[in-house]
Design a protein around this motif. Structure first.
Motif, short mmCIF file in Angstrom:
data_model
loop_
_atom_site.label_atom_id
_atom_site.label_comp_id
_atom_site.label_asym_id
_atom_site.label_seq_id
_atom_site.Cartn_x
_atom_site.Cartn_y
_atom_site.Cartn_z
N VAL A 7 76.99 31.27 -5.99
CA VAL A 7 76.39 32.43 -6.65
C VAL A 7 76.12 33.38 -5.40
O VAL A 7 75.67 33.11 -4.41
N MET A 8 76.68 34.77 -5.52
CA MET A 8 76.84 35.60 -4.49
C MET A 8 75.48 36.41 -4.83
O MET A 8 75.15 36.69 -5.99
N ILE A 9 74.84 36.87 -3.74
CA ILE A 9 73.44 37.47 -4.17
C ILE A 9 73.47 38.89 -3.45
O ILE A 9 73.61 39.09 -2.29
N ASP A 10 73.57 39.99 -4.29
CA ASP A 10 73.70 41.25 -4.00
C ASP A 10 72.47 41.95 -3.17
O ASP A 10 72.61 42.80 -2.65
N ARG A 11 71.40 41.40 -3.98
CA ARG A 11 70.23 41.90 -3.41
C ARG A 11 69.30 40.88 -3.18
O ARG A 11 68.26 40.52 -3.42
N PRO A 12 69.34 40.49 -1.69
CA PRO A 12 68.51 39.32 -1.43
C PRO A 12 67.45 39.51 -0.61
O PRO A 12 66.56 38.54 -0.68
N THR A 13 67.17 40.76 -0.31
CA THR A 13 65.90 41.07 0.30
C THR A 13 64.89 41.88 -0.65
O THR A 13 65.50 42.80 -1.41
N ARG A 14 63.71 41.93 -0.34
CA ARG A 14 62.89 42.60 -0.97
C ARG A 14 63.00 44.16 -0.83
O ARG A 14 63.22 44.83 0.15
N GLY A 15 62.90 44.93 -2.06
CA GLY A 15 62.98 46.18 -2.10
C GLY A 15 64.36 46.78 -1.86
O GLY A 15 64.70 48.05 -1.79
N GLN A 16 65.50 45.86 -1.68
CA GLN A 16 66.99 46.35 -1.54
C GLN A 16 67.55 46.98 -2.80
O GLN A 16 67.30 46.60 -3.92
N ILE A 17 68.26 48.05 -2.55
CA ILE A 17 68.76 48.98 -3.43
C ILE A 17 70.25 48.69 -3.68
O ILE A 17 71.02 48.70 -2.40
N GLY A 18 70.71 48.69 -4.81
CA GLY A 18 72.26 48.37 -4.95
C GLY A 18 72.61 47.59 -6.08
O GLY A 18 71.92 46.63 -6.30
N GLY A 19 73.51 48.15 -6.83
CA GLY A 19 74.12 47.40 -7.97
C GLY A 19 73.37 47.61 -9.13
O GLY A 19 72.12 47.92 -9.05
N ASP A 20 73.91 47.21 -10.21
CA ASP A 20 73.54 47.35 -11.69
C ASP A 20 73.12 45.78 -12.32
O ASP A 20 73.83 44.83 -11.81
N GLY A 21 71.91 45.61 -12.99
CA GLY A 21 71.95 44.60 -13.59
C GLY A 21 71.39 43.34 -12.62
O GLY A 21 70.50 43.63 -11.98
N ALA A 22 71.66 42.00 -12.90
CA ALA A 22 71.12 41.06 -12.28
C ALA A 22 71.41 41.24 -10.70
O ALA A 22 72.41 41.71 -10.10
N PRO A 23 70.72 40.75 -9.72
CA PRO A 23 70.81 40.78 -8.45
C PRO A 23 71.79 39.64 -7.75
O PRO A 23 72.14 39.89 -6.49
N TYR A 24 72.30 38.78 -9.00
CA TYR A 24 72.97 37.99 -8.23
C TYR A 24 74.06 37.49 -9.24
O TYR A 24 74.10 37.90 -10.52
N ARG A 25 75.35 36.97 -8.74
CA ARG A 25 76.52 36.79 -9.79
C ARG A 25 77.34 35.56 -9.38
O ARG A 25 77.24 35.30 -8.15
N ARG A 26 77.75 34.82 -10.26
CA ARG A 26 78.51 33.62 -10.13
C ARG A 26 79.84 33.96 -9.59
O ARG A 26 80.45 35.04 -10.35
N GLU A 27 80.56 33.37 -8.67
CA GLU A 27 81.81 33.80 -8.20
C GLU A 27 82.56 32.63 -8.12
O GLU A 27 81.76 31.18 -7.91
N ASP A 28 83.81 32.48 -7.84
CA ASP A 28 84.75 31.34 -7.68
C ASP A 28 84.72 30.99 -6.19
O ASP A 28 84.66 31.84 -5.19
N PRO A 29 84.13 29.81 -5.94
CA PRO A 29 83.89 29.39 -4.57
C PRO A 29 85.19 29.24 -3.73
O PRO A 29 85.16 29.05 -2.30
#
Length: 299
Positions: A7-29
């Motif tokens: 699972v990649m976490i696009d917004r891992p820190t508090r108050g981080q801006i960027g991306g739409d929808g969920a702050p994480y997404r499942r990806e191919d390892p």
């Protein structure tokens, strides 16, 4: 072998801006996820935690999250969003569990990188869940260790905090080099020693020594990482008729101990049976109790 999940976490820190929808997404390892200019790759500039997964549950979950936040603060990283990490790690574990076909033990490793050195983008995180190696022999038969100089005094956390003693960073080259040196000397693991003669910890583990009716571990204040597995053992120790102590430990005390262990989240409690070629007493009964406790945990 069971399939790992990422699972990649696009917004891992508090108050981080960027991306739409969920702050994480499942990806191919098995697919590339980081640029070669990411600071986790080029500098080891980031932090991580590894937690055991037992029957779909992340053990010591909250303590691992708190330790992630502690490491971030000590590296001057932005504050991790622990709610996002909690959800992302659980999502990775749930996906792994669906593919693991009832595997009892697994692990989840989750990381926070400072970001891309070239692009100047913000922090990025990820959670990787997968199987663990078979550590049964180390738990049951014990391990041989060597004592290696860490090259730092126990005053370093106070006098030189920028050396990051006791912080779980991604820069593990020294720890891996120490383990290779142990193998060259015919051992499996290492106990680091400070320049002022105090025992510290293993490259990936916490040291526990039994001295009579006391379980002893080095003080975190001298630059060792607080151990979540060791904490669980200490919490149960009074029920076994044992006291617990956080204090300085020297080589002579280890060699005369009634038992000693290296403990970690995935290996659990591995008894030390030899130190620099000298045999050490192995407390078989207490080792069995420790590992029964640790494998039976549900949180």
């Amino acid at each position: 072998m069971a399939t790992a999940t990422l699972v990649m976490i696009d917004r891992p820190t508090r108050g981080q801006i960027g991306g739409d929808g969920a702050p994480y997404r499942r990806e191919d390892p098995l697919a590339p996820q980081l640029r070669v200019t990411d600071l986790a790759v080029t500098r080891g500039d980031g932090i991580f935690e590894t937690a055991m997964v037992r029957e779909g549950r992340i053990l010591a979950e909250e303590r691992h999250l708190r330790r992630l936040a502690r490491s971030a603060a000590m590296l001057d990283l932005p504050e991790p969003d622990l709610e996002v990490y909690r959800d992302a790690t659980r999502a990775a574990v749930a996906a792994f569990g669906a593919a693991a076909e009832g595997m009892a033990e697994g692990m989840v490793k989750y990381c926070l990188s400072r970001g891309d050195e070239e692009l100047g983008t913000g922090p990025v995180g990820w959670a990787y869940a997968g199987p663990t190696p078979d550590f049964s022999a180390a738990r049951e038969e014990g391990i041989a260790v060597v004592l290696l100089d860490r090259g730092l005094s126990t005053e370093v956390p106070e006098t030189a905090p920028w050396l990051l003693a006791g912080v779980k960073t991604l820069a593990y080259a020294v720890n891996k080099a120490a383990l290779r040196e142990a193998r060259r000397r015919g051992a499996q693991d290492v106990v680091f020693v400070s320049t002022d003669g105090l025992l510290l910890e293993g490259p990936t583990s916490t040291l526990i020594v039994r001295v009579g009716d006391a379980l002893v571990t080095p003080r975190p204040q001298i630059g060792v990482l607080p151990g979540t597995t060791q904490e669980d053992v200490f919490a149960q120790a009074p029920a076994w008729g044992l006291r617990t102590e956080y204090r300085d430990v020297r080589e002579s005390e280890l060699l005369a101990a009634d038992g000693a262990w290296l403990t970690s989240s995935t290996r659990l409690a591995c008894p030390i049976r030899r130190v620099d070629g000298a045999d050490l007493a192995v407390d078989v009964s207490l080792t069995s109790r420790m590992n029964a406790l640790l494998t039976a945990r549900t949180a």
